[in-house]
Design an enzyme around this catalytic site. Structure first.
Site, PDB file in Angstrom:
ATOM      1  N   LYS B  79      46.764  54.524  -1.665  1.00 52.45           N
ATOM      2  CA  LYS B  79      47.797  55.050  -0.592  1.00 52.45           C
ATOM      3  C   LYS B  79      48.702  56.387  -1.850  1.00 52.45           C
ATOM      4  O   LYS B  79      49.282  55.233  -3.079  1.00 52.45           O
ATOM      5  CB  LYS B  79      48.617  54.180   0.532  1.00 52.45           C
ATOM      6  N   SER B 153      48.955  52.698   8.071  1.00 53.75           N
ATOM      7  CA  SER B 153      48.856  53.307   8.230  1.00 53.75           C
ATOM      8  C   SER B 153      47.668  54.504   6.855  1.00 53.75           C
ATOM      9  O   SER B 153      48.090  55.226   5.931  1.00 53.75           O
ATOM     10  CB  SER B 153      50.299  54.337   7.445  1.00 53.75           C
ATOM     11  N   SER B 177      50.231  48.790   9.023  1.00 53.62           N
ATOM     12  CA  SER B 177      49.403  49.017   7.977  1.00 53.62           C
ATOM     13  C   SER B 177      48.614  49.274   7.297  1.00 53.62           C
ATOM     14  O   SER B 177      47.762  49.839   6.525  1.00 53.62           O
ATOM     15  CB  SER B 177      50.363  50.402   7.598  1.00 53.62           C
TER      16      SER B 177
END
Lengths: 71, 475
Positions: B79, B153, B177
């Site tokens: 990420k 996310s 997430s």
């Protein structure tokens, strides 16, 4: 459930110099805040001996104390 | 078996045995990135030349008998919120702060174990959202069907690992997430106990709730990635000094006699019939392996998500307040609202939510883990929604659907407990579903043992999305 009006949120936002917050945003913020406060208030009504003496920094020690035997 | 079908541990073993070179593995992943990226938009940047150079170095080291460790020569991507010295992380936003001068401890530990970083991955803006929409980077799409969300996310992590573009990924989990993207893409997703993995150099969303998490294609892969990153970090005062177990060895143990708790309340309400069928199948598999299924009442369940939000809202407003003041227009509208909600959380409420945390944790562990060893519940109780259903300005039911996404995950962030999403089948729309295991603090080895047992009796982790279908449905 009690409501939080958007005007109050707008005033709080202005005090924090968040000039961009408009009426619609304030309404969305109010809805989120009301739900979060309600959960905290409901949980405070559970019997929680010693609650007011707990330091938020106790959380990691609490996790460690509750660990079972590590495999 | 073809290279893309290998799990991380299989690829690492093949490289270590020099059955395949690290360069060949990296080249194979880069070829798949070229094929899949237009359909799923998983990557923010692809660092092909750097990755190939690192792979050549890894191969040269192996030729002289030197291995850096469990991940030697294996390509990963993370990420885009883990700092690397000299590189600007987008954090999914055009409002991101300037580059850091230090590398995050997680990336440094992965480097030390021999991993190769192939690029950086898409994410929800500032990790503030559970769907995978991103107005700045473009929406990340689900490789199983690109009309559907990859969740967030850590959206790019789910899409990239599921599409076999890399072998594993680190994200962050503040409300689900990592577990949600894992659930909707057919992967394993671990949210470790708060304090098990360092946050140093990871973009903060909520200081007391954030935890780095792992997406991978098998329980063994999760174990390997946790093994090399877990443990005390002197630069993160909230990391534990408890010893790190041998997670790989724990996978080998039986689950016979283990008590698997099935919630009597809250978590199995509002679960779609096709998700429930998959959950029931997974319970049957665990029982057939000797686990004992027991009913468990889960205390405080209906309040945990909002208690978590009381902390996350307040802390996120603390982080974003100064940026919002100057650059609010650079945030997507729905992200701006999430970042600003804490502006109206009263300070005593925030502090009470913090004070309640160890007290409720103690009550929860006493009641739940007195009755069982692990909890078994949904990660996501509904079939994977479409992008349109969860987009801004979508149907009237949009907010309801978005609230359902984190219904079974966010509470465990408040309690700081370890939670692992495990693939267990598909719903009627053809997309993956999962169950979630939750254990007492620092019981990651137990969760991985249960997941490994389930994996050994099923083949869900071997199923992979097909690009042809994704391309047909890509816009």
């Amino acid at each position: 459930m009690s409501k939080l009006d958007a005007t109050t949120v707008l005033q709080l936002a202005r005090l924090q110099q968040q000039e961009w917050v408009d009426e619609a945003t304030a309404q969305r913020i109010a809805a989120g805040v009301v739900a979060a406060i309600a959960a905290v208030m409901a949980s405070l009504h559970e019997p929680t001996p010693g609650l007011l003496t707990r330091d938020p920094a106790d959380f990691l020690p609490a996790l460690e104390a509750l660990a079972g035997e590590l495999e | 078996m073809m290279l893309p079908d290998w799990t991380l541990t299989e690829a690492a073993a093949a490289i270590a045995a020099r059955h395949v070179s690290s360069r060949e593995v990296v080249e194979g992943c880069l070829a798949r990135v070229s094929q899949w990226q237009p359909a799923v938009n998983a990557f923010v940047t692809v660092m092909a030349e750097q990755a190939l150079a690192t792979a050549d170095h890894a191969d040269a080291e192996l030729a002289t008998g030197r291995s850096r460790g469990l991940l030697h020569g294996v390509p990963l991507a993370h990420k885009d919120m883990f700092h690397r010295a000299g590189r600007a992380a987008t954090m999914g936003s055009r409002a991101a702060p300037p580059p850091s001068d230090a590398t995050s401890t997680v990336l440094a530990r992965l480097d030390a174990a021999g991993a190769i970083e192939l690029g950086t991955l898409n994410m929800c803006e500032f990790a503030l959202g559970p769907t995978g929409h991103n107005a700045f980077l473009g929406d990340c799409r689900n490789p199983w069907n690109t009309d559907h969300i990859a969740c967030g996310s850590s959206s790019g992590g789910g899409a990239a690992v599921a599409a076999r573009l890399v072998f594993g990924s680190f994200g962050s989990d503040t409300g689900g997430s990592v577990r949600l993207p894992a659930s909707v893409t057919g992967l394993y997703g671990l949210k470790p106990t708060n304090g098990r993995v360092t946050r140093t150099g990871m973009m903060p969303l909520s200081h007391s709730v954030d935890v780095p998490g792992i997406l991978a294609r098998s329980a063994g892969d999760i174990a390997a990635l946790l093994q090399v990153t877990a443990g005390h970090d002197p630069t993160d005062a909230r990391t534990s000094r408890l010893p790190v177990p041998d997670y790989m060895r724990a996978l080998e143990s039986s689950i016979a006699g283990l008590r698997v708790g099935i919630p009597d309340n809250y978590f199995l309400e509002r679960v779609a019939p096709d998700v429930e069928r998959a959950l029931e199948d997974s319970r049957r598999v665990l029982a057939s392996l000797g686990a004992q299924l027991v009913g468990v009442r889960v205390p405080y369940a209906e309040h945990l998500t909002e208690l978590s939000r009381a902390l996350v809202y307040a802390e996120a407003a603390g982080v974003h307040g100064p940026w919002l003041r100057d650059r609010a227009a650079d945030y997507a509208p729905q992200v701006r609202v999430r970042a600003a909600t804490g502006l109206a959380i009263p300070a005593p409420v925030y502090l009470q939510a913090q004070q309640l945390r160890p007290v409720l944790l103690e009550g929860f562990v006493r009641e739940v883990f007195g009755a069982c060893d692990v909890l078994h519940l949904p990660t996501l109780g509904i079939p994977v929604p479409t992008l349109a259903e969860t987009d801004v300005g979508g149907a009237a039911a949009m907010w309801e659907k978005i609230a359902l996404l984190v219904r079974c995950t966010a509470g465990f962030n408040y309690l700081g407990l370890p939670a692992l999403s495990v693939p267990c089948g598909f719903t009627e729309n053809g997309l993956p579903t999962s169950f979630q295991l939750v254990g007492r603090p620092f019981s990651e080895a137990t969760l991985l043992r249960v997941a490994q047992a389930h994996e050994s009796a099923t083949d869900w982790h071997r199923r992979s999305p097909v690009l042809r279908n994704a391309q047909e449905s890509a816009r």
